[in-house]
Design a protein around this motif. Structure first.
Motif, short mmCIF file in Angstrom:
data_model
loop_
_atom_site.label_atom_id
_atom_site.label_comp_id
_atom_site.label_asym_id
_atom_site.label_seq_id
_atom_site.Cartn_x
_atom_site.Cartn_y
_atom_site.Cartn_z
N ASP A 64 0.83 -1.21 0.00
CA ASP A 64 0.00 0.00 0.00
C ASP A 64 0.86 1.26 0.00
OD1 ASP A 64 -2.37 -1.43 -0.12
OD2 ASP A 64 -2.63 -1.45 2.07
N THR A 65 2.00 1.23 0.69
CA THR A 65 2.93 2.37 0.68
C THR A 65 3.50 2.57 -0.72
OG1 THR A 65 3.49 2.04 3.01
CG2 THR A 65 5.07 3.28 1.68
N ILE A 66 3.86 1.47 -1.38
CA ILE A 66 4.37 1.55 -2.76
C ILE A 66 3.27 2.07 -3.68
CG2 ILE A 66 5.25 0.22 -4.72
CD1 ILE A 66 6.32 -1.78 -2.48
N GLY A 67 2.07 1.54 -3.52
CA GLY A 67 0.95 1.99 -4.34
C GLY A 67 0.66 3.47 -4.16
N ALA A 68 0.78 3.95 -2.95
CA ALA A 68 0.56 5.38 -2.68
C ALA A 68 1.64 6.22 -3.38
CB ALA A 68 0.56 5.65 -1.18
N TRP A 69 2.89 5.73 -3.39
CA TRP A 69 3.96 6.44 -4.10
C TRP A 69 3.63 6.50 -5.59
CZ3 TRP A 69 7.37 6.05 -8.07
CH2 TRP A 69 8.46 6.93 -8.08
N LEU A 70 3.22 5.38 -6.16
CA LEU A 70 2.85 5.35 -7.58
C LEU A 70 1.72 6.32 -7.87
CD1 LEU A 70 3.06 1.49 -8.13
CD2 LEU A 70 4.48 3.19 -9.30
N CYS A 71 0.72 6.34 -7.01
CA CYS A 71 -0.43 7.24 -7.19
C CYS A 71 0.02 8.70 -7.17
CB CYS A 71 -1.47 6.96 -6.12
SG CYS A 71 -2.96 7.95 -6.28
N ARG A 92 -2.82 -5.42 -6.22
CA ARG A 92 -2.92 -4.44 -5.13
C ARG A 92 -2.27 -3.11 -5.53
NH1 ARG A 92 -2.71 -6.22 1.08
NH2 ARG A 92 -3.13 -4.21 2.04
N LEU A 93 -1.14 -3.18 -6.22
CA LEU A 93 -0.51 -1.95 -6.70
C LEU A 93 -1.40 -1.26 -7.73
CD1 LEU A 93 3.20 -3.17 -7.06
CD2 LEU A 93 2.21 -1.75 -5.23
N ARG A 94 -2.04 -2.05 -8.59
CA ARG A 94 -2.93 -1.47 -9.61
C ARG A 94 -4.16 -0.81 -9.01
NH1 ARG A 94 -0.85 -5.72 -13.18
NH2 ARG A 94 -2.06 -7.26 -12.06
N THR A 95 -4.57 -1.21 -7.80
CA THR A 95 -5.72 -0.52 -7.18
C THR A 95 -5.37 0.93 -6.86
OG1 THR A 95 -5.20 -1.18 -4.90
CG2 THR A 95 -6.64 -2.66 -6.17
N HIS A 96 -4.10 1.19 -6.61
CA HIS A 96 -3.63 2.55 -6.33
C HIS A 96 -3.29 3.31 -7.60
CE1 HIS A 96 -3.17 1.95 -1.96
NE2 HIS A 96 -2.77 0.74 -2.26
#
Length: 170
Positions: A64-71, A92-96
């Motif tokens: 989720d932290t990685i996904g937030a960075w991507l977002c 999970r990364l794609r959800t962000h």
């Protein structure tokens, strides 16, 4: 909104060259880079340092932290080096960041073990490589991404990615 800057996760098992390739790609593409290892909470680092593989409960908040960075970098683009070994992790990364693409650095266990042996001081011991290969789920045909052989030089990997994925200017 049309996005022109790539949003990319360089994935693969430990020792596949994710950090080196990710940093080189980010520099070539002119976008920010982060190594997902730097986003692990201290408890995850302690567990891996002790030779214990992470489980999905350990990885969830980290993903989720990685996904937030991507977002946060969606508009300007960015590159993250992250193992992203399972489809569920990539989902999970794609959800962000729904437009994220994946570059899977793929190689044999023998080649990658040799690379790991040359990385003294890394918190992920070579003994965990087998556990990484055991859970690795290669990119599926429905996933947006490419697979490139780690046997190439870093420059060749970067060039192959750029040549194969970026649209020529119109």
């Amino acid at each position: 909104m049309t996005h022109t800057a790539p949003l990319l996760v360089v994935m693969g098992v430990s020792g596949s060259g994710k950090s080196t390739v990710g940093a080189a790609l980010a520099q070539r593409l002119g976008v920010p880079f982060v190594d997902a290892d730097d986003l692990h909470p201290p408890a995850n680092i302690a567990k891996m340092t002790a030779g214990e593989p992470l489980d999905d409960d350990d990885r969830g908040p980290w993903l989720d932290t990685i996904g937030a960075w991507l977002c946060r970098h969606d508009a300007e683009g960015g590159v993250v080096s992250c193992s992203a070994l399972k489809v569920a992790y990539r989902d999970r990364l794609r959800t962000h960041a729904p437009r994220v693409r994946f570059l899977h650095l793929s190689g044999s266990r023998q080649v990658i073990a040799g690379r790991q042996a040359g990385r003294p001081g890394h918190f992920m011991p070579a003994s965990l490589l087998d556990s990484q290969f055991a859970v690795l789920e290669p990119l599926g045909p429905e996933e947006d991404g490419v697979v490139i052989d780690v046997g190439l030089t870093v420059d060749a990997i970067v060039q192959q990615y750029v040549d194969g994925t970026l649209e020529p200017p119109s």
